[in-house]
Design an enzyme around this catalytic site. Structure first.
Site, PDB file in Angstrom:
ATOM      1  N   HIS A 272      22.757  41.760  47.066  1.00 53.35           N
ATOM      2  CA  HIS A 272      24.232  41.461  46.730  1.00 53.35           C
ATOM      3  C   HIS A 272      24.684  42.514  45.704  1.00 53.35           C
ATOM      4  O   HIS A 272      24.293  42.460  44.629  1.00 53.35           O
ATOM      5  CB  HIS A 272      24.206  39.926  46.306  1.00 53.35           C
TER       6      HIS A 272
ATOM      7  N   LYS B 258      35.668  37.035  49.943  1.00 55.60           N
ATOM      8  CA  LYS B 258      35.944  37.781  48.689  1.00 55.60           C
ATOM      9  C   LYS B 258      35.164  39.011  48.822  1.00 55.60           C
ATOM     10  O   LYS B 258      33.757  39.055  48.932  1.00 55.60           O
ATOM     11  CB  LYS B 258      35.364  36.834  47.575  1.00 55.60           C
TER      12      LYS B 258
ATOM     13  N   LYS C  64      33.588  42.278  46.797  1.00 54.28           N
ATOM     14  CA  LYS C  64      33.219  42.915  45.689  1.00 54.28           C
ATOM     15  C   LYS C  64      33.368  44.372  45.521  1.00 54.28           C
ATOM     16  O   LYS C  64      32.728  45.145  46.601  1.00 54.28           O
ATOM     17  CB  LYS C  64      31.592  42.492  45.393  1.00 54.28           C
TER      18      LYS C  64
ATOM     19  N   ASP D 210      37.097  41.123  43.863  1.00 51.98           N
ATOM     20  CA  ASP D 210      36.973  40.917  42.681  1.00 51.98           C
ATOM     21  C   ASP D 210      36.099  42.176  42.249  1.00 51.98           C
ATOM     22  O   ASP D 210      35.231  42.674  42.754  1.00 51.98           O
ATOM     23  CB  ASP D 210      35.674  39.750  42.483  1.00 51.98           C
TER      24      ASP D 210
ATOM     25  N   GLU E  39      40.616  39.242  41.520  1.00 51.27           N
ATOM     26  CA  GLU E  39      40.042  38.622  40.357  1.00 51.27           C
ATOM     27  C   GLU E  39      39.507  39.927  39.551  1.00 51.27           C
ATOM     28  O   GLU E  39      38.999  40.739  39.813  1.00 51.27           O
ATOM     29  CB  GLU E  39      38.812  37.918  41.101  1.00 51.27           C
TER      30      GLU E  39
ATOM     31  N   ASP F 163      38.561  35.593  35.405  1.00 52.76           N
ATOM     32  CA  ASP F 163      37.223  34.984  35.669  1.00 52.76           C
ATOM     33  C   ASP F 163      36.598  35.414  34.240  1.00 52.76           C
ATOM     34  O   ASP F 163      36.625  34.543  33.470  1.00 52.76           O
ATOM     35  CB  ASP F 163      36.491  35.682  36.662  1.00 52.76           C
TER      36      ASP F 163
ATOM     37  N   LYS G 117      34.177  27.874  36.178  1.00 52.40           N
ATOM     38  CA  LYS G 117      32.692  28.020  36.341  1.00 52.40           C
ATOM     39  C   LYS G 117      32.120  27.523  35.238  1.00 52.40           C
ATOM     40  O   LYS G 117      32.310  27.460  33.989  1.00 52.40           O
ATOM     41  CB  LYS G 117      32.045  29.390  36.180  1.00 52.40           C
TER      42      LYS G 117
ATOM     43  N   GLU H 153      34.151  28.583  46.015  1.00 55.88           N
ATOM     44  CA  GLU H 153      33.349  29.610  46.529  1.00 55.88           C
ATOM     45  C   GLU H 153      31.695  29.156  46.032  1.00 55.88           C
ATOM     46  O   GLU H 153      30.856  30.065  45.813  1.00 55.88           O
ATOM     47  CB  GLU H 153      33.597  31.040  46.017  1.00 55.88           C
TER      48      GLU H 153
HETATM   49  C1  MUC Z   1      31.840  36.523  40.032  1.00 52.72           C
HETATM   50  O1  MUC Z   1      32.113  37.438  39.211  1.00 52.72           O
HETATM   51  O2  MUC Z   1      32.853  35.919  40.525  1.00 52.72           O
HETATM   52  C2  MUC Z   1      30.618  34.908  42.468  1.00 52.72           C
HETATM   53  C3  MUC Z   1      30.506  35.037  43.504  1.00 52.72           C
HETATM   54  C4  MUC Z   1      29.994  36.180  43.824  1.00 52.72           C
HETATM   55  O3  MUC Z   1      29.670  36.906  44.695  1.00 52.72           O
HETATM   56  O4  MUC Z   1      29.561  36.903  42.533  1.00 52.72           O
HETATM   57  C5  MUC Z   1      29.938  35.812  41.642  1.00 52.72           C
HETATM   58  C6  MUC Z   1      30.303  36.360  40.288  1.00 52.72           C
HETATM   59 MG    MG Z   2      34.222  36.954  39.400  1.00 52.98          MG
END
Ligand code: MUC
Ligand code: MG
Length: 383
Positions: free
Chosen positions: A23, A168, A170, A199, A225, A252, A276, A330
């Site tokens: 990931h 989402k 990254k 994000d 995000e 976040d 969270k 999520e």
């Molecule tokens: C984040 O920063 O949101 C949440 C889902 C994901 O894939 O990583 C996290 C952390």
């Molecule tokens: Mg995040």
């Protein structure tokens, strides 16, 4: 004080659970999660479970599995032994007195207290948290393999399975130009069938964000995000003012405490808060942050720290009690892990997570699975 709800014993252990694929986030790649699992016993024999998960050890924020484990066993558990579990607010105050900060550690203990008390009362946790307002929530999946074809394959499968249609992505590890190209290819591949979020996990400075976010919005991204550092509220505010009409800006890492929420709300620095349970320091404080959001016309999003089903179900209970202005959730953490700790996961139907009922968080935890992944038994070391 009712003797039967007295807190008698609290234990914590670190597990190591591999992920189904690497990931990749702005600050690195993870191939295992190391949640801290808390088990708590009341005098009446009822037990409760809690969880705090970090991402990449102490890379996402200051706490690590090891620091969480230490805070719980050395400071938080001793502060709560012999106390009335039903007095949630008083338990939080005792934990605050014993230990500054350490929100993740506190959240795991508070979860276990609430689970045990709710089980004793034969009630779902949501009933002790204000009552249920949502039966289900749209459920996002994170595309973070780092590879466009693999991301697209993952997304196609999840669309076909009717599990996810919010994705989402990254970004932030590569150059902004590479990120924009990556997102644009995914957007083209999924055109008209999915909603896209990015994000950036704090990776960009304010001017990089101003320069490159419009291209992401042009590609079809509707929710952005944490593009800038957690402290950079000025940049968040400017981006929200400039781009907020075309896509929503979500805080976040910038929004942890209710005071953070107030500071962001006062200057309208975001249109959405990612909630969270871990970073807010528990289920009650998640509701406090959500209350600030609601009062400031800011939407909420049910975030994850990639917890197992224990932390995910606890989060689902509190999210089910929140107001109507939201962007879904999520809570897909269990699906990213090779295996889980419970007999039955929360159901996903028609792209929505079905929010669980009780007693407690409504889970049956498999002790054999806790033992199987227990770091102390496997001899694995910290990441
Ligand atoms: C984040 O920063 O949101 C949440 C889902 C994901 O894939 O990583 C996290 C952390
Ligand atoms: Mg995040």
């Amino acid at each position: 004080m009712t003797d039967r709800l007295l807190i008698e014993r609290i234990e914590a252990r670190i597990l190591d659970i591999p992920t189904i694929r690497p990931h990749k986030l702005a600050f690195g790649a993870i191939s295992r999660q190391s949640p801290v699992i808390v088990q708590l016993w009341l005098r009446n024999g009822a037990t409760g479970f809690g969880e705090a998960a970090t991402i990449g050890g102490p890379s996402w924020n200051e706490e690590s599995p090891e620091s969480i484990h230490h805070a719980i066993t050395a400071h938080l558990a001793p502060a709560l032994l012999g106390q009335d579990g039903a007095h949630f607010g008083a338990a939080l105050a005792r934990m605050d007195l014993a230990c500054r900060g350490n929100a993740f550690a506190k959240s795991a203990v508070e979860m276990a207290v609430i689970d045990a008390v709710a089980r004793s009362l034969h009630l779902p946790a949501w009933q002790l948290l204000g009552g249920k307002r949502h039966a289900s929530l749209p459920l996002a999946w994170t595309l973070a393999s780092g590879d466009v074809s693999r991301d697209l394959e993952e997304a196609q499968l999840r669309l076909e399975q009717k599990r996810h249609r919010i994705f989402k992505i990254k970004i932030g590890a590569r150059t902004p130009e590479q990120d924009v190209a990556h997102v644009a290819r995914i957007a083209r591949g999924l055109a008209g069938r999915a909603t896209l979020t990015v994000d950036v996990n704090q990776a960009w400075d304010g001017s990089t964000a101003r320069r490159h976010l419009p291209a992401l919005i042009d590609a079809g991204v509707t929710l952005i995000e944490q593009p800038v550092a957690r402290w950079n509220v000025e940049a968040l505010k400017t981006l929200t003012a400039e781009l907020g009409g075309r896509a929503s800006l979500m805080a976040d890492e910038s929004v942890c405490t209710p005071q953070d929420a107030m500071s962001l709300a006062r200057v309208q620095a975001a249109q959405v808060f990612s909630l969270k349970v871990a970073k807010h320091g528990g289920l009650l404080r998640t509701r406090d942050v959500a209350a600030v959001a609601e009062a400031a016309d800011i939407a909420w999003y049910g975030g994850t720290m990639l917890e197992t089903s224990i932390g995910s179900a606890a989060s689902a209970h509190v999210f089910s009690t929140l107001g109507p202005l939201h962007h879904g959730c999520e809570l897909f953490g269990p699906q990213l892990l090779v295996d889980d700790l419970v007999t039955e996961r929360m159901a996903i139907r028609d792209f929505e997570l079905q929010l669980p009922d009780g007693p407690g968080f409504g889970l049956t935890v498999e002790l054999a699975q806790l033992n199987r992944f227990d770091r102390a038994r496997s001899g694995l070391k910290a990441v």
